[in-house]
Design an enzyme around this catalytic site. Structure first.
Site, short mmCIF file in Angstrom:
data_model
loop_
_atom_site.label_atom_id
_atom_site.label_comp_id
_atom_site.label_asym_id
_atom_site.label_seq_id
_atom_site.Cartn_x
_atom_site.Cartn_y
_atom_site.Cartn_z
CB THR A 46 0.84 -4.97 1.55
OG1 THR A 46 0.60 -3.56 1.44
CG2 THR A 46 0.02 -5.51 2.71
CE1 TYR A 134 2.59 2.56 -4.04
CE2 TYR A 134 3.99 0.62 -3.93
CZ TYR A 134 3.15 1.52 -3.31
OH TYR A 134 2.89 1.41 -1.97
CE LYS A 162 -0.43 1.03 -3.70
NZ LYS A 162 0.19 -0.19 -3.12
#
Length: 286
Positions: A46, A134, A162
Protein backbone atom coordinates in the site's frame (compact mmCIF):
# COMPACT_ATOMS: atom_id res chain seq x y z
CA UNK A 1 4.17 -10.57 19.74
CA UNK A 2 1.16 -8.27 19.79
CA UNK A 3 1.63 -5.03 17.84
CA UNK A 4 -1.99 -3.96 18.45
CA UNK A 5 -5.37 -4.86 16.94
CA UNK A 6 -5.58 -2.46 13.99
CA UNK A 7 -2.36 -1.77 12.13
CA UNK A 8 -2.53 0.49 9.09
CA UNK A 9 -0.66 -0.44 5.92
CA UNK A 10 0.12 3.22 5.33
CA UNK A 11 0.16 4.92 1.93
CA UNK A 12 3.24 6.93 1.03
CA UNK A 13 2.34 10.59 0.35
CA UNK A 14 3.88 12.18 -2.72
CA UNK A 15 4.03 15.86 -3.69
CA UNK A 16 3.21 17.31 -7.11
CA UNK A 17 6.75 16.46 -8.30
CA UNK A 18 6.26 12.82 -7.34
CA UNK A 19 8.66 13.01 -4.39
CA UNK A 20 7.95 11.70 -0.89
CA UNK A 21 6.01 14.46 0.89
CA UNK A 22 7.20 14.48 4.49
CA UNK A 23 4.84 17.25 5.65
CA UNK A 24 1.82 15.31 4.43
CA UNK A 25 3.29 12.13 5.93
CA UNK A 26 3.34 13.85 9.32
CA UNK A 27 -0.28 14.94 8.92
CA UNK A 28 -1.31 11.46 7.85
CA UNK A 29 0.38 9.80 10.83
CA UNK A 30 -1.35 12.14 13.28
CA UNK A 31 -4.69 11.54 11.56
CA UNK A 32 -4.27 7.76 11.66
CA UNK A 33 -3.31 7.75 15.34
CA UNK A 34 -6.32 9.94 16.14
CA UNK A 35 -8.61 7.61 14.17
CA UNK A 36 -7.83 4.26 15.76
CA UNK A 37 -4.52 3.03 14.36
CA UNK A 38 -2.47 0.96 16.84
CA UNK A 39 0.59 0.65 14.61
CA UNK A 40 1.99 1.57 11.19
CA UNK A 41 3.29 -0.71 8.47
CA UNK A 42 5.30 1.46 6.09
CA UNK A 43 6.87 0.85 2.68
CA UNK A 44 4.63 -2.13 2.05
CA UNK A 45 2.41 -2.79 -0.95
CA UNK A 46 0.00 0.00 0.00
CA UNK A 47 3.02 2.25 0.48
CA UNK A 48 4.01 1.61 -3.16
CA UNK A 49 7.22 -0.17 -2.16
CA UNK A 50 7.96 -1.43 -5.70
CA UNK A 51 8.49 2.17 -6.87
CA UNK A 52 10.31 3.49 -3.78
CA UNK A 53 14.10 3.59 -4.00
CA UNK A 54 16.15 2.29 -1.08
CA UNK A 55 17.10 5.88 -0.23
CA UNK A 56 13.43 6.91 -0.20
CA UNK A 57 12.56 3.99 2.06
CA UNK A 58 15.32 4.88 4.51
CA UNK A 59 14.22 8.52 4.53
CA UNK A 60 10.64 7.41 5.16
CA UNK A 61 11.71 5.07 7.98
CA UNK A 62 13.59 7.86 9.74
CA UNK A 63 10.75 10.35 9.40
CA UNK A 64 7.96 8.03 10.54
CA UNK A 65 9.98 6.86 13.54
CA UNK A 66 10.58 10.48 14.53
CA UNK A 67 6.93 11.49 14.17
CA UNK A 68 5.52 8.38 15.82
CA UNK A 69 7.92 8.99 18.73
CA UNK A 70 7.22 5.60 20.35
CA UNK A 71 3.49 6.31 20.61
CA UNK A 72 2.75 3.36 18.34
CA UNK A 73 5.00 0.69 16.79
CA UNK A 74 6.49 1.29 13.34
CA UNK A 75 6.95 -1.81 11.17
CA UNK A 76 9.11 -1.31 8.09
CA UNK A 77 8.72 -3.31 4.91
CA UNK A 78 12.22 -4.50 4.07
CA UNK A 79 11.52 -7.76 2.26
CA UNK A 80 12.14 -8.45 -1.41
CA UNK A 81 13.01 -11.34 -3.71
CA UNK A 82 16.72 -10.70 -3.14
CA UNK A 83 17.91 -12.07 0.20
CA UNK A 84 21.10 -10.02 0.33
CA UNK A 85 19.26 -6.79 -0.50
CA UNK A 86 16.63 -7.59 2.14
CA UNK A 87 19.36 -8.04 4.75
CA UNK A 88 20.98 -4.74 3.76
CA UNK A 89 17.72 -2.78 3.95
CA UNK A 90 16.79 -4.49 7.22
CA UNK A 91 20.05 -3.31 8.78
CA UNK A 92 19.36 0.23 7.55
CA UNK A 93 15.84 0.06 9.03
CA UNK A 94 17.22 -1.13 12.35
CA UNK A 95 19.60 1.83 12.40
CA UNK A 96 16.63 4.13 11.77
CA UNK A 97 14.96 2.93 14.97
CA UNK A 98 11.94 1.07 13.61
CA UNK A 99 10.25 -1.33 16.01
CA UNK A 100 9.96 -4.32 13.66
CA UNK A 101 10.24 -5.33 10.02
CA UNK A 102 7.87 -7.04 7.60
CA UNK A 103 9.20 -9.56 5.08
CA UNK A 104 7.10 -10.48 2.06
CA UNK A 105 7.32 -13.88 0.40
CA UNK A 106 9.88 -13.60 -2.44
CA UNK A 107 8.07 -12.72 -5.66
CA UNK A 108 8.80 -13.60 -9.29
CA UNK A 109 11.66 -16.07 -8.72
CA UNK A 110 9.19 -18.58 -7.15
CA UNK A 111 11.24 -20.25 -4.40
CA UNK A 112 10.26 -23.60 -2.92
CA UNK A 113 9.04 -23.92 0.66
CA UNK A 114 12.59 -24.77 1.71
CA UNK A 115 13.88 -21.76 -0.20
CA UNK A 116 11.47 -19.49 1.67
CA UNK A 117 12.47 -21.00 5.01
CA UNK A 118 16.15 -20.38 4.27
CA UNK A 119 15.46 -16.86 2.92
CA UNK A 120 13.59 -15.72 6.03
CA UNK A 121 15.96 -17.52 8.39
CA UNK A 122 18.98 -15.86 6.77
CA UNK A 123 17.47 -12.40 7.29
CA UNK A 124 16.46 -13.22 10.87
CA UNK A 125 20.06 -14.11 11.72
CA UNK A 126 21.21 -10.63 10.69
CA UNK A 127 18.86 -8.51 12.83
CA UNK A 128 17.64 -8.14 16.38
CA UNK A 129 14.33 -6.68 15.24
CA UNK A 130 11.07 -8.64 15.56
CA UNK A 131 9.93 -9.97 12.18
CA UNK A 132 6.45 -10.13 10.70
CA UNK A 133 6.17 -12.48 7.73
CA UNK A 134 3.84 -11.53 4.87
CA UNK A 135 2.05 -14.29 2.98
CA UNK A 136 0.40 -12.85 -0.15
CA UNK A 137 0.31 -15.31 -3.07
CA UNK A 138 -1.98 -13.02 -5.07
CA UNK A 139 0.99 -10.72 -5.62
CA UNK A 140 4.03 -12.92 -5.07
CA UNK A 141 2.71 -16.12 -6.76
CA UNK A 142 4.24 -18.33 -4.06
CA UNK A 143 2.30 -19.30 -0.93
CA UNK A 144 3.78 -20.33 2.38
CA UNK A 145 2.10 -23.45 3.67
CA UNK A 146 0.89 -23.81 7.24
CA UNK A 147 3.79 -26.20 7.96
CA UNK A 148 6.31 -23.67 6.65
CA UNK A 149 4.85 -20.89 8.80
CA UNK A 150 4.85 -23.10 11.89
CA UNK A 151 8.48 -24.04 11.26
CA UNK A 152 9.45 -20.40 10.76
CA UNK A 153 7.66 -19.41 14.00
CA UNK A 154 10.39 -21.32 15.84
CA UNK A 155 13.16 -19.20 14.27
CA UNK A 156 14.40 -16.63 16.82
CA UNK A 157 13.07 -13.20 15.92
CA UNK A 158 10.17 -14.33 13.72
CA UNK A 159 7.19 -13.39 15.87
CA UNK A 160 4.21 -12.70 13.61
CA UNK A 161 2.55 -13.15 10.24
CA UNK A 162 0.33 -11.03 8.06
CA UNK A 163 -1.67 -13.49 6.01
CA UNK A 164 -3.54 -12.44 2.87
CA UNK A 165 -4.35 -15.89 1.53
CA UNK A 166 -7.97 -16.01 2.69
CA UNK A 167 -7.28 -19.62 3.65
CA UNK A 168 -9.19 -20.28 6.88
CA UNK A 169 -7.81 -23.79 7.23
CA UNK A 170 -4.26 -22.48 7.01
CA UNK A 171 -5.07 -19.81 9.60
CA UNK A 172 -6.63 -22.28 12.02
CA UNK A 173 -3.68 -24.65 11.69
CA UNK A 174 -1.07 -21.93 12.22
CA UNK A 175 -2.88 -20.41 15.20
CA UNK A 176 -3.30 -23.84 16.78
CA UNK A 177 0.28 -25.00 16.24
CA UNK A 178 2.21 -21.84 17.11
CA UNK A 179 2.92 -20.53 20.58
CA UNK A 180 1.28 -17.60 22.34
CA UNK A 181 4.33 -15.50 21.47
CA UNK A 182 3.53 -15.76 17.74
CA UNK A 183 0.75 -13.47 16.46
CA UNK A 184 -1.48 -13.96 13.43
CA UNK A 185 -2.80 -10.89 11.56
CA UNK A 186 -5.31 -10.76 8.77
CA UNK A 187 -3.88 -9.24 5.61
CA UNK A 188 -7.34 -8.62 4.14
CA UNK A 189 -9.87 -6.28 5.74
CA UNK A 190 -12.82 -8.44 4.73
CA UNK A 191 -11.33 -11.48 6.49
CA UNK A 192 -10.72 -9.69 9.78
CA UNK A 193 -13.82 -10.80 11.67
CA UNK A 194 -13.64 -14.48 10.64
CA UNK A 195 -9.93 -14.61 11.48
CA UNK A 196 -10.42 -12.87 14.83
CA UNK A 197 -12.99 -15.53 15.65
CA UNK A 198 -10.30 -18.18 15.03
CA UNK A 199 -7.81 -16.51 17.32
CA UNK A 200 -6.05 -13.95 15.14
CA UNK A 201 -4.75 -10.89 17.00
CA UNK A 202 -5.82 -8.23 14.52
CA UNK A 203 -5.50 -6.87 11.01
CA UNK A 204 -2.97 -5.04 8.87
CA UNK A 205 -5.59 -2.84 7.30
CA UNK A 206 -6.11 -0.59 4.30
CA UNK A 207 -9.66 0.50 5.13
CA UNK A 208 -8.40 1.84 8.49
CA UNK A 209 -7.25 4.91 6.54
CA UNK A 210 -10.92 5.89 6.44
CA UNK A 211 -12.63 3.62 9.00
CA UNK A 212 -10.08 2.95 11.72
CA UNK A 213 -12.42 3.58 14.64
CA UNK A 214 -15.05 1.31 13.12
CA UNK A 215 -12.50 -1.50 12.71
CA UNK A 216 -11.50 -1.05 16.34
CA UNK A 217 -15.13 -1.15 17.45
CA UNK A 218 -15.78 -4.33 15.47
CA UNK A 219 -12.83 -6.06 17.13
CA UNK A 220 -13.84 -4.77 20.56
CA UNK A 221 -17.42 -6.01 20.16
CA UNK A 222 -16.21 -9.48 19.23
CA UNK A 223 -13.71 -9.49 22.09
CA UNK A 224 -16.51 -8.55 24.51
CA UNK A 225 -18.71 -11.36 23.25
CA UNK A 226 -21.13 -9.17 21.26
CA UNK A 227 -20.92 -11.30 18.14
CA UNK A 228 -24.08 -9.90 16.53
CA UNK A 229 -22.85 -6.32 16.94
CA UNK A 230 -19.43 -7.21 15.53
CA UNK A 231 -21.04 -8.96 12.56
CA UNK A 232 -23.30 -5.96 11.93
CA UNK A 233 -20.32 -3.60 11.81
CA UNK A 234 -18.51 -6.00 9.47
CA UNK A 235 -21.45 -6.11 7.06
CA UNK A 236 -21.77 -2.33 7.03
CA UNK A 237 -18.05 -1.89 6.38
CA UNK A 238 -17.82 -4.55 3.68
CA UNK A 239 -18.79 -2.27 0.73
CA UNK A 240 -16.15 0.26 1.79
CA UNK A 241 -13.58 -2.51 2.21
CA UNK A 242 -14.30 -3.67 -1.32
CA UNK A 243 -14.19 -0.10 -2.63
CA UNK A 244 -10.61 0.24 -1.43
CA UNK A 245 -9.71 -2.32 -4.11
CA UNK A 246 -12.01 -1.21 -6.93
CA UNK A 247 -8.78 -0.39 -8.81
CA UNK A 248 -5.16 -1.42 -8.17
CA UNK A 249 -4.19 -0.35 -4.65
CA UNK A 250 -3.42 2.24 -3.36
CA UNK A 251 -5.18 4.42 -5.95
CA UNK A 252 -8.63 4.04 -4.29
CA UNK A 253 -7.43 4.70 -0.75
CA UNK A 254 -5.43 7.75 -1.84
CA UNK A 255 -8.56 9.04 -3.56
CA UNK A 256 -10.59 8.30 -0.42
CA UNK A 257 -8.14 10.23 1.74
CA UNK A 258 -8.32 13.15 -0.68
CA UNK A 259 -12.12 13.15 -0.37
CA UNK A 260 -11.63 13.35 3.39
CA UNK A 261 -9.36 16.37 3.05
CA UNK A 262 -6.00 14.57 3.34
CA UNK A 263 -4.07 14.90 0.09
CA UNK A 264 -1.43 12.18 -0.21
CA UNK A 265 -0.81 12.88 -3.88
CA UNK A 266 -0.99 10.62 -6.90
CA UNK A 267 0.17 7.05 -7.30
CA UNK A 268 3.34 6.37 -9.23
CA UNK A 269 3.40 4.65 -12.58
CA UNK A 270 2.74 1.93 -13.57
CA UNK A 271 -0.32 2.54 -11.34
CA UNK A 272 -2.80 5.18 -12.44
CA UNK A 273 -5.38 7.40 -10.77
CA UNK A 274 -9.06 6.52 -10.52
CA UNK A 275 -11.30 7.55 -13.38
CA UNK A 276 -13.90 10.24 -12.64
CA UNK A 277 -16.59 7.56 -12.73
CA UNK A 278 -14.75 5.40 -10.19
CA UNK A 279 -14.11 8.39 -7.94
CA UNK A 280 -17.82 9.19 -7.96
CA UNK A 281 -18.58 5.58 -7.05
CA UNK A 282 -16.01 5.72 -4.28
CA UNK A 283 -17.55 8.89 -2.87
CA UNK A 284 -20.92 7.15 -2.70
CA UNK A 285 -19.37 4.26 -0.75
CA UNK A 286 -17.74 6.63 1.71
Amino acid sequence: MNFGRVLTAMVTPFNTRGEVDYDQTTKLIEYLIEHGTDGLVIAGTTGESPTLTSAEKIGLFKHVVKVANKRIPVIAGTGSNNTASSISLTKEAEACGVDAIMLVTPYYNKPSQQGMIEHFSAIAKETDLPIMLYNIPGRSVVKMTADTIVQLSRVPGIVSIKDATGDMELAATVIEKTGDDFSFYSGEDSMTLPLLSLGAVGVVSVVSHVAGKEMQEMAAQLHNGSIENAASIHRKLLPTMKAMFMAPSPAPVKAALRLKGIDTGNVRLPLTELSKEDEERLQNYL
